[in-house]
Design an enzyme around this catalytic site. Sequence first.
Site, short mmCIF file in Angstrom:
data_model
loop_
_atom_site.label_atom_id
_atom_site.label_comp_id
_atom_site.label_asym_id
_atom_site.label_seq_id
_atom_site.Cartn_x
_atom_site.Cartn_y
_atom_site.Cartn_z
N ARG A 50 74.97 39.00 20.86
CA ARG A 50 73.86 38.16 20.43
C ARG A 50 73.02 38.90 19.40
O ARG A 50 72.28 39.81 19.75
CB ARG A 50 72.99 37.80 21.64
CG ARG A 50 73.72 37.11 22.75
CD ARG A 50 72.82 37.00 23.98
NE ARG A 50 73.51 36.37 25.10
CZ ARG A 50 72.98 36.27 26.32
NH1 ARG A 50 71.78 36.78 26.56
NH2 ARG A 50 73.66 35.69 27.29
N ASP A 52 69.85 39.29 17.00
CA ASP A 52 68.48 38.81 17.09
C ASP A 52 68.11 37.96 15.88
O ASP A 52 68.82 37.93 14.87
CB ASP A 52 67.51 40.00 17.17
CG ASP A 52 67.62 40.75 18.48
OD1 ASP A 52 67.97 40.13 19.50
OD2 ASP A 52 67.35 41.98 18.48
N TYR A 110 77.58 48.52 12.85
CA TYR A 110 76.36 47.98 12.26
C TYR A 110 75.93 48.86 11.10
O TYR A 110 76.22 50.06 11.06
CB TYR A 110 75.22 47.97 13.27
CG TYR A 110 75.23 46.81 14.24
CD1 TYR A 110 74.58 45.61 13.95
CD2 TYR A 110 75.86 46.92 15.48
CE1 TYR A 110 74.56 44.56 14.85
CE2 TYR A 110 75.85 45.88 16.39
CZ TYR A 110 75.19 44.69 16.07
OH TYR A 110 75.19 43.65 16.96
N ARG A 198 68.18 49.27 15.66
CA ARG A 198 66.89 49.27 14.97
C ARG A 198 66.00 50.42 15.45
O ARG A 198 65.26 51.02 14.66
CB ARG A 198 66.21 47.92 15.16
CG ARG A 198 66.93 46.79 14.43
CD ARG A 198 66.61 45.43 15.01
NE ARG A 198 65.17 45.17 15.05
CZ ARG A 198 64.63 44.13 15.67
NH1 ARG A 198 65.42 43.26 16.32
NH2 ARG A 198 63.33 43.95 15.66
#
Length: 245
Positions: A50, A52, A110, A198
């Site tokens: 999922r 964000d 990522y 992050r």
Amino acid sequence: MRNLKLTLAYDGAEFHGWQVQPNLRTVQGELESALQKLFNHDVNVTGSGRTDAGVHAHGQVANVETIRSMDTDAVLRGANGLLPVEIRVLSVEEVSLQFHARRSARSKTYEYHVWRHAIVSPFQSRYVYAYRYPLDEGMLDRGAACFMGTHDFTSFCASATPIGDRIRTIFEASWDRSSDTAWVFRIRGSGFLQHMVRTITGTLLEIGVGRLRPEQLPGIFEARDRRLAGPSLPPHGLHLIEVEY
């Protein structure tokens, strides 16, 4: 029943994340709406994870089951004809019924894009995080190396993360500074928790400006205390690049 593996790209700026939410525009919601029209039956699309709100994807993977016999090229064309322009299906592949986009995944990659120029181009502002403070490149690299291997990432994920097992393995963590305007932090691992990439990137920027030292990271891991790590950077600089199976 057939099981189809979809590889997707999307601009996450206008979506409230991946997961379906009532009365909100989400990637999963748009995809399910398009495929229900295409297949003329209810569908449940499963994503590899999922993302964000505001996070982008270049290689998200999902799977969906259908009773329709149309070939994969027809599904590709039909889905893209029904989807909003911010979402594209890049490929469609028929896979075994046992394939599950999330549970079958072996690793994800990522990137977090940090804009280093004084002025952010309006054509880039939705995809990069502007950070103009001087950064020690050597310290950034030393900090990134500390994330390699298997760790408990409780200190580096959202405090409200519902997942009890927060141990993950990182296979790659490095900076690409080949561009003068945007530096890219690339991380590949067995899986990621909410806000984990992050927060890792935010912690590395704290190391780069000297507010934290790489030597402090083992203690931050061990403490399992979110307050000790750096800030979670904004979502728009984060890009899901690839999911491996």
